[in-house]
Design a protein around this motif. Structure first.
Motif, PDB file in Angstrom:
ATOM      1  N   ARG A  78      40.509  44.507  35.083  1.00 37.52           N
ATOM      2  CA  ARG A  78      39.606  44.626  33.923  1.00 37.52           C
ATOM      3  C   ARG A  78      38.443  45.563  34.214  1.00 37.52           C
ATOM      4  NH1 ARG A  78      38.339  38.466  33.256  1.00 37.52           N
ATOM      5  NH2 ARG A  78      36.907  39.219  31.634  1.00 37.52           N
ATOM      6  N   LEU A  79      38.522  46.286  35.321  1.00 32.98           N
ATOM      7  CA  LEU A  79      37.458  47.224  35.691  1.00 32.98           C
ATOM      8  C   LEU A  79      37.993  48.642  35.556  1.00 32.98           C
ATOM      9  CD1 LEU A  79      36.126  45.327  38.850  1.00 32.98           C
ATOM     10  CD2 LEU A  79      35.052  45.442  36.579  1.00 32.98           C
ATOM     11  N   PRO A  80      37.757  49.289  34.426  1.00 38.48           N
ATOM     12  CA  PRO A  80      38.430  50.569  34.115  1.00 38.48           C
ATOM     13  C   PRO A  80      38.030  51.727  35.019  1.00 38.48           C
ATOM     14  CG  PRO A  80      36.727  50.084  32.480  1.00 38.48           C
ATOM     15  CD  PRO A  80      36.856  48.858  33.330  1.00 38.48           C
ATOM     16  N   LYS A  81      36.859  51.643  35.673  1.00 36.50           N
ATOM     17  CA  LYS A  81      36.389  52.766  36.484  1.00 36.50           C
ATOM     18  C   LYS A  81      36.618  52.560  37.977  1.00 36.50           C
ATOM     19  CE  LYS A  81      32.864  54.198  33.156  1.00 36.50           C
ATOM     20  NZ  LYS A  81      31.451  54.605  32.963  1.00 36.50           N
ATOM     21  N   LEU A  82      37.303  51.486  38.330  1.00 37.54           N
ATOM     22  CA  LEU A  82      37.473  51.138  39.732  1.00 37.54           C
ATOM     23  C   LEU A  82      38.327  52.174  40.461  1.00 37.54           C
ATOM     24  CD1 LEU A  82      36.619  48.806  41.608  1.00 37.54           C
ATOM     25  CD2 LEU A  82      38.836  47.758  41.147  1.00 37.54           C
ATOM     26  N   ARG A  83      37.798  52.686  41.583  1.00 39.77           N
ATOM     27  CA  ARG A  83      38.510  53.714  42.345  1.00 39.77           C
ATOM     28  C   ARG A  83      38.702  53.337  43.817  1.00 39.77           C
ATOM     29  NH1 ARG A  83      36.026  59.229  42.132  1.00 39.77           N
ATOM     30  NH2 ARG A  83      38.167  59.941  42.480  1.00 39.77           N
ATOM     31  N   TYR A  84      37.817  52.516  44.349  1.00 41.66           N
ATOM     32  CA  TYR A  84      37.880  52.159  45.763  1.00 41.66           C
ATOM     33  C   TYR A  84      37.831  50.642  45.922  1.00 41.66           C
ATOM     34  CZ  TYR A  84      36.523  57.077  46.149  1.00 41.66           C
ATOM     35  OH  TYR A  84      36.468  58.440  46.016  1.00 41.66           O
ATOM     36  N   VAL A  85      38.875  50.070  46.508  1.00 39.20           N
ATOM     37  CA  VAL A  85      38.936  48.619  46.728  1.00 39.20           C
ATOM     38  C   VAL A  85      39.187  48.363  48.213  1.00 39.20           C
ATOM     39  CG1 VAL A  85      40.217  46.489  46.303  1.00 39.20           C
ATOM     40  CG2 VAL A  85      39.724  48.056  44.410  1.00 39.20           C
ATOM     41  N   THR A  86      38.261  47.659  48.836  1.00 36.91           N
ATOM     42  CA  THR A  86      38.408  47.231  50.222  1.00 36.91           C
ATOM     43  C   THR A  86      38.090  45.735  50.291  1.00 36.91           C
ATOM     44  OG1 THR A  86      37.768  49.392  51.104  1.00 36.91           O
ATOM     45  CG2 THR A  86      37.604  47.506  52.591  1.00 36.91           C
ATOM     46  N   ILE A  87      39.099  44.923  50.531  1.00 38.29           N
ATOM     47  CA  ILE A  87      38.902  43.492  50.781  1.00 38.29           C
ATOM     48  C   ILE A  87      39.599  43.229  52.108  1.00 38.29           C
ATOM     49  CG2 ILE A  87      39.130  41.143  49.892  1.00 38.29           C
ATOM     50  CD1 ILE A  87      39.437  42.315  47.109  1.00 38.29           C
ATOM     51  N   ARG A  88      38.852  43.399  53.167  1.00 38.36           N
ATOM     52  CA  ARG A  88      39.408  43.541  54.506  1.00 38.36           C
ATOM     53  C   ARG A  88      38.883  42.443  55.426  1.00 38.36           C
ATOM     54  NH1 ARG A  88      40.207  48.983  57.644  1.00 38.36           N
ATOM     55  NH2 ARG A  88      40.105  48.319  59.809  1.00 38.36           N
ATOM     56  N   ASP A  89      39.778  41.902  56.274  1.00 38.67           N
ATOM     57  CA  ASP A  89      39.394  40.869  57.238  1.00 38.67           C
ATOM     58  C   ASP A  89      38.772  39.669  56.553  1.00 38.67           C
ATOM     59  OD1 ASP A  89      40.332  42.390  59.407  1.00 38.67           O
ATOM     60  OD2 ASP A  89      38.470  43.537  59.465  1.00 38.67           O
ATOM     61  N   ASN A  90      39.516  39.137  55.606  1.00 41.92           N
ATOM     62  CA  ASN A  90      39.149  37.912  54.921  1.00 41.92           C
ATOM     63  C   ASN A  90      40.360  36.973  54.946  1.00 41.92           C
ATOM     64  OD1 ASN A  90      36.316  38.260  53.725  1.00 41.92           O
ATOM     65  ND2 ASN A  90      37.301  40.184  53.175  1.00 41.92           N
ATOM     66  N   ARG A  91      40.474  36.083  53.976  1.00 44.95           N
ATOM     67  CA  ARG A  91      41.591  35.141  53.969  1.00 44.95           C
ATOM     68  C   ARG A  91      42.277  35.092  52.610  1.00 44.95           C
ATOM     69  NH1 ARG A  91      39.541  29.934  57.617  1.00 44.95           N
ATOM     70  NH2 ARG A  91      39.022  31.133  59.490  1.00 44.95           N
ATOM     71  N   LEU A  92      42.396  36.233  51.963  1.00 44.25           N
ATOM     72  CA  LEU A  92      43.170  36.273  50.727  1.00 44.25           C
ATOM     73  C   LEU A  92      44.615  35.888  51.044  1.00 44.25           C
ATOM     74  CD1 LEU A  92      42.022  39.508  48.862  1.00 44.25           C
ATOM     75  CD2 LEU A  92      41.098  37.184  48.704  1.00 44.25           C
ATOM     76  N   SER A  93      45.227  35.147  50.153  1.00 39.70           N
ATOM     77  CA  SER A  93      46.602  34.688  50.393  1.00 39.70           C
ATOM     78  C   SER A  93      47.437  34.871  49.131  1.00 39.70           C
ATOM     79  CB  SER A  93      46.596  33.220  50.828  1.00 39.70           C
ATOM     80  OG  SER A  93      45.961  32.412  49.854  1.00 39.70           O
ATOM     81  N   GLY A  94      48.740  34.608  49.277  1.00 38.80           N
ATOM     82  CA  GLY A  94      49.645  34.769  48.146  1.00 38.80           C
ATOM     83  C   GLY A  94      50.168  36.186  48.045  1.00 38.80           C
ATOM     84  N   PRO A  95      50.960  36.468  47.006  1.00 37.99           N
ATOM     85  CA  PRO A  95      51.599  37.782  46.884  1.00 37.99           C
ATOM     86  C   PRO A  95      50.684  38.838  46.285  1.00 37.99           C
ATOM     87  CG  PRO A  95      52.246  36.396  45.052  1.00 37.99           C
ATOM     88  CD  PRO A  95      51.382  35.533  45.936  1.00 37.99           C
ATOM     89  N   LEU A  96      51.037  40.086  46.533  1.00 37.08           N
ATOM     90  CA  LEU A  96      50.428  41.178  45.775  1.00 37.08           C
ATOM     91  C   LEU A  96      50.948  41.106  44.347  1.00 37.08           C
ATOM     92  CD1 LEU A  96      50.878  44.063  48.359  1.00 37.08           C
ATOM     93  CD2 LEU A  96      48.702  43.067  47.638  1.00 37.08           C
ATOM     94  N   PRO A  97      50.107  41.351  43.344  1.00 40.98           N
ATOM     95  CA  PRO A  97      50.578  41.261  41.958  1.00 40.98           C
ATOM     96  C   PRO A  97      51.667  42.287  41.656  1.00 40.98           C
ATOM     97  CG  PRO A  97      48.357  42.175  42.048  1.00 40.98           C
ATOM     98  CD  PRO A  97      48.673  41.689  43.424  1.00 40.98           C
ATOM     99  N   VAL A  98      52.649  41.868  40.903  1.00 42.22           N
ATOM    100  CA  VAL A  98      53.762  42.757  40.548  1.00 42.22           C
ATOM    101  C   VAL A  98      53.267  44.001  39.826  1.00 42.22           C
ATOM    102  CG1 VAL A  98      55.872  42.912  39.172  1.00 42.22           C
ATOM    103  CG2 VAL A  98      55.382  40.828  40.452  1.00 42.22           C
TER     104      VAL A  98
END
Length: 456
Positions: free
Chosen positions: A126-146
């Motif tokens: 829902r963020l139309p201008k998003l260009r850089y995403v870094t979520i690194r060295d955390n504990r996100l789990s589950g699948p990558l969205p299709v």
């Protein structure tokens, strides 16, 4: 990534510097942005170092730690950085979907926070201008969205060091602007999808330390003009190394270590003029090796634990003006080490020649290697007087176990961090030492604590 040895040090410095970033625009930020950020803070259950202590309702959110408003009153970057240097998890909690209120957000970076949990954040769509995403060295789990390909404006995607599972979605091919793809250090499975024909801007791919299997996809050939770094280590990938990599003119880092690759390294790799780091250890590769001659020489090379029978250290290794990290464990080397004369001995930082059939004395090399920190040569036929060896001040790790080394153990070994001298022909009384008996066992006439006392 292994793209991350100096990363922690950088992050630690960045934590401090980001506290000084302030808005260049209006005095107060947009109320939607303030509400979204405060909702994120409410989802944090632990903040032991007070990273979010400046986030207070009614104050200018563009001046909050990690919040950047490049122009005007809208938040354009959110960079919350922790550090594992101090051995604590900086933040615990979940990522609030209310961050979707930051409609002008271009950069989202949550790095080294360690205890951020939950699935891949759906609000990113829902963020139309998003260009850089870094979520690194955390504990996100589950699948990558299709539908991850719907983030079609992304330039960089870095999700290294989480607990993500499942396959890499084929829709990732829609990220045609992507220059940086890092999914290393998760638990992803399946094959590497054949999606790269449309991703012609990619400069870095890191899929290391996952559970991927199968052969490398043919479409990877499409990256010949852009790819500089490829990290695929610690998976279960198989097949032969594709010859098409020889056309990758900008390729500087090539890491296929700890997989199940077979066959030979293509002789056409001799055409790779930018190659700087080559890591192929722990596969089933055989010789002969191509003579690599990149413009600046090879800087780090690891061919350990394959099925090579090199006989000698290759001349293109010896003549490299940039070599600082050399690992040739169990490579079938049968030479006298005194015949090895690298052109830049003073650059070597790590050398591991263990489990070969190397004879002679490494004394000349060790005395000239001014910055050498680690030298391992266990399981060879080295024969020299250890008592006459002058250790450089830089040396921290020395493993000469299972050789034919003789003489006394010099007191200077006390300055080492790790030492192994077992199964040699050393003699005499040990000086006072911090090392356990296992370091010295198998030397029949060596005595004194921690070994049995010397006979009078």
């Amino acid at each position: 990534m292994n793209s991350s040895c100096l990363f922690t040090t950088f992050i630690f410095a960045a934590v401090i510097s980001l506290g000084c970033l302030r808005s260049t625009g209006a005095a107060t930020c947009h109320p939607d942005d303030e509400a979204g950020l405060l909702s994120f803070k409410a989802g944090i259950t632990e903040d032991p170092l007070g990273i979010l202590s400046s986030w207070k309702k009614g104050t200018d959110c563009c001046s909050w730690f990690g919040v950047i408003c490049i122009t005007g009153d809208r938040v354009t970057e959110l960079r919350i950085l922790g550090s594992s240097v101090l051995g604590v998890g900086f933040l615990s909690g979940t990522i609030s979907p209310s961050l979707a209120k930051l409609e002008h957000l271009e950069t989202l970076s949550f790095t080294n926070l360690l205890n951020i949990t939950g699935p891949f954040p759906q609000f990113l769509f829902r963020l139309p201008k998003l260009r850089y995403v870094t979520i690194r060295d955390n504990r996100l789990s589950g699948p990558l969205p299709v539908n991850i390909g719907s983030l079609s404006e992304l330039v960089e995607l870095d999700l290294e060091g989480n607990r993500l599972t499942g396959p890499i979605p084929s829709s990732i091919s829609n990220l045609t602007r992507l220059t940086w793809l890092n999914l290393g250090g998760n638990s992803l499975s399946g094959t590497i999808p054949d999606v790269f024909k449309s991703m012609k801007e990619l400069g870095l791919i890191d899929l290391s330390r996952n559970g991927l299997y199968g052969k490398l996809p043919p479409s990877m050939e499409s990256l010949a003009h852009t790819l500089t770094s490829l990290y695929l280590s610690q998976n279960n990938l198989s097949g032969t190394i594709p010859d098409y990599f020889s056309e990758f003119k900008a390729l500087a880092t090539f890491d296929l270590s700890r997989n199940r690759f077979t066959g030979v390294v293509p002789m056409s790799f001799a055409k790779l003029k930018s190659l700087f780091h080559l890591k192929l250890s722990h596969n089933f590769l055989t010789g002969p090796l191509p003579a690599l001659n990149p413009v600046n020489g090879i800087a780090s090379l690891d061919l350990s634990y394959n099925r090579f029978h090199l006989k000698t250290i290759p001349q293109w290794v010896t003549s490299s003006p940039s070599m600082y990290d050399l690992r040739l464990v169990k490579c079938g080397i049968e030479m006298n080490i005194e015949e090895w004369e690298p052109v830049r001995t003073g650059l070597f930082y790590i050398v591991d020649l263990s489990k070969n059939d190397i004879s002679g004395s490494p004394a000349r090399f060790l005395n000239r290697a001014d910055v050498l920190q680690e030298f391992r040569a266990s399981g060879n036929k080295l024969r020299f007087d250890l008592g006459k060896l002058n250790f450089t001040k830089s040396l921290r790790i020395l493993d000469l176990s299972r050789n034919l080394v003789y003489g006394k153990v010099p007191a200077s070994v006390a300055g080492l961090r790790k030492l192994s001298l077992s199964q040699n022909n050393l003699c005499g009384r040990l000086a006072v030492t911090k090392f356990p008996a296992s370091v010295f066992t198998g030397n029949d006439c060596l005595c004194g604590s921690p070994l049995p006392p010397c006979k009078t």
